[in-house]
Design an enzyme around this catalytic site. Structure first.
Site, PDB file in Angstrom:
ATOM      1  N   CYS A 196       0.801  -1.221   0.084  1.00 44.14           N
ATOM      2  CA  CYS A 196      -0.030   0.126  -0.069  1.00 44.14           C
ATOM      3  C   CYS A 196       0.867   1.273  -0.038  1.00 44.14           C
ATOM      4  O   CYS A 196       0.309   2.301  -0.214  1.00 44.14           O
ATOM      5  CB  CYS A 196      -1.044  -0.196   1.281  1.00 44.14           C
ATOM      6  SG  CYS A 196      -2.297  -1.459   1.055  1.00 44.14           S
ATOM      7  N   ASP A 226     -11.529  -3.302   3.631  1.00 46.97           N
ATOM      8  CA  ASP A 226     -12.488  -2.136   3.229  1.00 46.97           C
ATOM      9  C   ASP A 226     -14.012  -2.619   3.564  1.00 46.97           C
ATOM     10  O   ASP A 226     -14.570  -1.663   4.099  1.00 46.97           O
ATOM     11  CB  ASP A 226     -12.312  -1.806   1.748  1.00 46.97           C
ATOM     12  CG  ASP A 226     -10.754  -0.926   1.503  1.00 46.97           C
ATOM     13  OD1 ASP A 226     -10.662  -0.237   2.578  1.00 46.97           O
ATOM     14  OD2 ASP A 226     -10.415  -1.109   0.596  1.00 46.97           O
ATOM     15  N   ASP A 243      -9.164  -3.289  -5.111  1.00 46.50           N
ATOM     16  CA  ASP A 243      -8.020  -2.811  -4.293  1.00 46.50           C
ATOM     17  C   ASP A 243      -6.789  -3.735  -4.781  1.00 46.50           C
ATOM     18  O   ASP A 243      -6.939  -4.781  -5.434  1.00 46.50           O
ATOM     19  CB  ASP A 243      -8.146  -3.003  -2.918  1.00 46.50           C
ATOM     20  CG  ASP A 243      -7.270  -1.978  -1.849  1.00 46.50           C
ATOM     21  OD1 ASP A 243      -6.102  -1.543  -2.525  1.00 46.50           O
ATOM     22  OD2 ASP A 243      -7.530  -1.512  -1.002  1.00 46.50           O
ATOM     23  N   GLY A 292     -10.978 -14.187 -12.589  1.00 45.32           N
ATOM     24  CA  GLY A 292     -10.070 -13.206 -12.607  1.00 45.32           C
ATOM     25  C   GLY A 292      -9.588 -12.716 -14.156  1.00 45.32           C
ATOM     26  O   GLY A 292      -9.961 -13.363 -15.031  1.00 45.32           O
ATOM     27  N   SER A 321      -5.203 -12.226 -16.005  1.00 46.01           N
ATOM     28  CA  SER A 321      -3.950 -12.148 -15.775  1.00 46.01           C
ATOM     29  C   SER A 321      -3.312 -11.506 -16.924  1.00 46.01           C
ATOM     30  O   SER A 321      -3.927 -11.437 -18.097  1.00 46.01           O
ATOM     31  CB  SER A 321      -3.345 -13.543 -15.685  1.00 46.01           C
ATOM     32  OG  SER A 321      -3.672 -14.320 -16.909  1.00 46.01           O
ATOM     33  N   ASP A 365     -15.857   6.702  -0.458  1.00 47.27           N
ATOM     34  CA  ASP A 365     -15.686   5.930   0.845  1.00 47.27           C
ATOM     35  C   ASP A 365     -14.722   4.769   0.544  1.00 47.27           C
ATOM     36  O   ASP A 365     -14.137   4.458  -0.794  1.00 47.27           O
ATOM     37  CB  ASP A 365     -16.946   5.557   1.370  1.00 47.27           C
ATOM     38  CG  ASP A 365     -16.950   5.515   2.939  1.00 47.27           C
ATOM     39  OD1 ASP A 365     -15.958   5.052   3.604  1.00 47.27           O
ATOM     40  OD2 ASP A 365     -17.796   5.896   3.656  1.00 47.27           O
TER      41      ASP A 365
END
Length: 785
Positions: free
Chosen positions: A425, A501, A478, A552, A554, A460
């Site tokens: 992060c 989150d 994220d 997902g 890649s 938010d």
């Protein structure tokens, strides 16, 4: 003098300048070092000094980050050394060498599939591997031994248990002399018996009853007879009883029972019966000797497996095994270093020839030692000084850092340009950049009126979208650049970070999709393995949370990046009941879960500047369970919450605080007490030394928004306000009664949390959004580590 360059101190990362993989590209070889014993630390030192072998990725597998040097253990037992003087912190040594570190124990070796199984995670593959995992003690399966005895292998277990023995014996000494039984009369048993006797005599003022029981004809079987006679004479002088040709059949809480029916009263029993292989080596499809140790050729390669080496106590030479002694592991170091480099280069290997005799030095705990070589013996204080000089010289080669994390003389790093940018992060753009871009987008490209506005909450930690009346969907995305070079750990933490989150809002995550960028330099085989490890790490977190990984995407790029899109639902039927930002009221208390400091600790680890135990503590904190934190906060009446990540505590508190006060209420702002900030082990110390995450200075730009009380900017915890957190804790605002109830509830369920400040009325005389005070000095000392 050793001067490690910053380039060699960085973790293994494939640079953006490297060309993408093409068919026919030279392969990247995977070398895995399992264990951090006396031989492997020499390999790591060589890699630190000379660089890694070309196109080789090195992984070090450790069940614990710190190795104990066996030669100095008797001195520790006698009180001559502190524990830190015996420790080789393997993690910074490996990081300086440019190696990946995996902090999970090896549970199995498959030499056919060439995979190393690990506790709690999938196996990893290797092209060539080396085992240096030491041994355990023999006959631990006798009744009562595992429960009532202090084992001497692994050595770290002995060091941990010894303090408990001392405490108990000091208590007993108030009534009578303590009774100690040592089972085994090899070099280890003799040194322990003499060292413990000297320590207890000095600590209690009484002569303890020490008995050495063994099955051999004499002590030090296999050593020079003259050395054994000296030990027998010194034992008689010190009152240490030697019982030969006796076998133990069981041990209970206060006695050792012998096969001939005699029982020896004992307040503490040290089990020093020689070495035995770890269970996973016995079970591996490897050829072993009669005792189960890995059988190796003179090249230190396992018999029948050219791509697997084994050294130290876990191995036995097929040509004739010398006794298990640390000196042989030390002497194998240069041969293993050379042979690993030769194997990777396709060259002929050299052979290890154990010396026929070696210098034996036994610490007797009273300031003297006995020594023997080539049939000549000596004893006295000069012999102990020689042993101490040899041991300390060996340790100086591998101890890079002080217990405070400062570089020791000879291991300073050259400054070779800008530091590598941090991942996790800490790899974010300036805090307001995304919001400004979204504002501009709304101004220049407004949403068509026909679409309507079904966004219940935006800007938010998550977005809340209305599907139908009373039914909402909670959305989050994220991700980050890899912050360590362990793909499994990156995947796990990236998933936890994305889940956090939703947990901060008291929402229930349901499903996830992954976005993974793998380094473009990897071959299809290695890219596939990296994808598997990332997703396995993610699944370990998602499965614990009851979240399904549904798919997902890649792609390839300069380096590993991992992100997740998480969908969830509010915990209640009304989506607007989610905990929000910007809802503070005067009198609210501020609560922080977890501790601060992951940014500087991960940065220091990348440079080989962080002690291994500090890093292990930080990584464990990043993976702590946070699923219930937000839900409990909402149930007990908290007003708002956010997770603390890349913008640091100051940045996220500013987001939580602005604008606040409520309609018709006076404006408010948070007041933090620096003395109450909880710091991870080592974080404040590393900040004091001047280490900073590469995102720290950007976060520190918010200092203009802080109203600082006198002494705040020089407070030892001040810089923690700007340290970027990866998988950080939650920051919660709650009315006083709710805050008290919440802290009590967190304590009940084992969630680390503490109050760090309150919300006060802002009189408007300045533009500062947050007040920062020093607080109580006593609290400050408690939180600085």
């Amino acid at each position: 003098m050793v001067v490690a360059s910053r380039a060699t101190a960085r973790p293994v990362r494939l640079s953006a300048a490297s060309d993408p993989w093409q068919p026919g590209s030279p392969p990247l070889r995977r070398l895995v070092l399992v264990g951090g014993g006396h031989t492997h630390v020499q390999v790591l030192r060589d890699f630190m000094m000379r660089g890694l072998p070309e196109r080789t990725e090195v992984t070090v597998v450790l069940d614990r980050p710190v190795a104990i040097y066996s030669g100095m253990v008797p001195g520790l037992l006698a009180g001559d050394y502190t524990a830190g003087e015996l420790e080789i912190d393997v993690r910074p040594l490996a990081r300086r060498a440019g190696c990946r570190v995996i902090g999970h124990a090896c549970t199995a070796v498959d030499p056919v599939a060439r995979r190393i199984a690990l506790h709690g995670r999938p196996a990893i593959a290797y092209d060539v591997a080396s085992l240096d995992v030491g041994s355990t003690v023999a006959q631990r399966d006798l009744p009562g031994v595992a429960r009532h005895c202090v084992p001497t292998r692994p050595i770290a277990d002995l060091v941990e248990r010894y303090e408990q023995v001392l405490v108990r014996c000091r208590e007993i000494a108030a009534e009578r002399p303590p009774r100690i039984v040592v089972v085994g009369a090899g070099a280890g048993g003799i040194e322990i018996a003499f060292s413990v006797e000297a320590r207890l005599r000095r600590d209690t003022g009484l002569a303890p009853h020490v008995t050495v029981v063994h099955a051999a004809q004499r002590v030090l079987a296999g050593a020079a007879a003259g050395l054994a006679r000296r030990i027998e004479r010194r034992a008689a002088t010190r009152g240490i009883e030697l019982l030969a040709r006796r076998r133990v059949c069981s041990v209970d809480a206060d006695a050792v029972h012998l096969e001939d029916g005699e029982s020896l009263p004992a307040d503490a029993v040290f089990w020093v019966t020689g070495a035995a292989p770890h269970g996973f080596l016995r079970e591996a499809p490897l050829r072993g000797d009669d005792n189960g140790f890995v059988l190796v050729r003179d090249t230190l390669q396992a018999v029948q497996h050219d791509d697997l080496f084994a050294v130290g106590d876990c191995a036995s030479l097929a040509s004739g095994a010398p006794p298990k002694a640390g000196v042989y592991a030390v002497r194998q170091g240069p041969v293993l270093v050379d042979n690993l480099r030769r194997w990777l280069a396709g060259e002929r290997l050299r052979e290890y020839q154990p010396q026929s005799d070696f210098l034996t030095l036994l610490n007797l705990g009273d300031g003297t030692a006995v020594g023997s070589k080539w049939g000549v013996q000596a004893e006295g204080r000069a012999v102990l000084r020689l042993k101490d000089w040899i041991d300390r010289r060996f340790m100086r080669r591998f101890q890079l850092l002080s217990p405070q994390g400062e570089e020791l003389p000879g291991f300073a790093m050259r400054d070779e340009g800008p530091a590598m940018a941090c991942g996790g992060c800490a790899a974010k753009v300036e805090q307001d950049a995304l919001g400004e871009a979204l504002d501009r987008l709304a101004d220049e490209l407004p949403v068509p009126p026909a679409r309507g506005n079904r966004l219940l909450r935006g800007r938010d930690d998550v977005a809340t979208y209305a599907l139908t009346e009373g039914v909402g969907l909670v959305l989050n995305v994220d991700g980050f650049r890899a912050f360590v070079d362990d793909p499994w750990l990156v995947g796990r933490c990236a998933a936890l970070n994305a889940l956090s989150d939703l947990w901060a809002k008291a929402a229930s995550p349901r499903c996830a999709q992954a976005w993974i960028t793998v380094p473009q330099q990897l071959s299809p085989e290695l890219a596939g393995e990296m994808l598997f490890q990332v997703l396995a790490g993610a699944r370990s977190a998602l499965d614990e949370a009851g979240v399904e990984l549904v798919g997902g995407h890649s792609t390839t790029g300069p380096e590993l990046q991992v992100g997740f899109a998480i969908d969830g639902v509010p915990a209640e039927t009304e989506p607007r009941l989610l905990l929000a930002q910007a809802e503070l009221q005067a009198g609210d208390r501020l609560i922080l879960t977890g501790r601060l400091g992951t940014g500087v600790l991960l940065h220091a680890d990348m440079m080989g500047r962080a002690p291994g135990p500090w890093v292990e503590t930080a990584l464990a904190a990043m993976q702590s369970d946070r699923a219930a934190i937000g839900q409990l906060a909402r149930e007990l009446g908290a007003r708002g919450a956010t997770d603390v990540t890349g913008f640091g505590l100051a940045g996220h508190l500013a987001t939580l605080a602005a604008p606040s006060g409520g309609q018709g209420s006076p404006p408010v702002r948070p007041r933090l007490e620096l003395s109450k900030l909880p710091a991870l082990d080592g974080a404040a110390e590393l900040l004091r030394q001047g280490l900073r995450s590469t995102a720290h200075s950007l976060n520190r730009g918010r200092i203009t928004e802080l109203a600082l009380s006198p002494g705040a900017e020089t407070h030892p915890l001040f810089e923690l306000l700007f340290d970027p957190q990866t998988c950080g804790g939650l920051l919660i605002a709650a009315p006083p009664a709710a805050a008290s109830a919440l802290l009590a509830r967190y304590a009940e369920v084992g969630i680390e949390a503490r109050g760090i400040g309150e919300v006060v009325v802002h009189d408007g005389r300045d533009h500062h959004r947050i007040e920062v005070t020093v607080g109580s000095p006593a609290q400050s000392e408690e939180t600085v580590r």
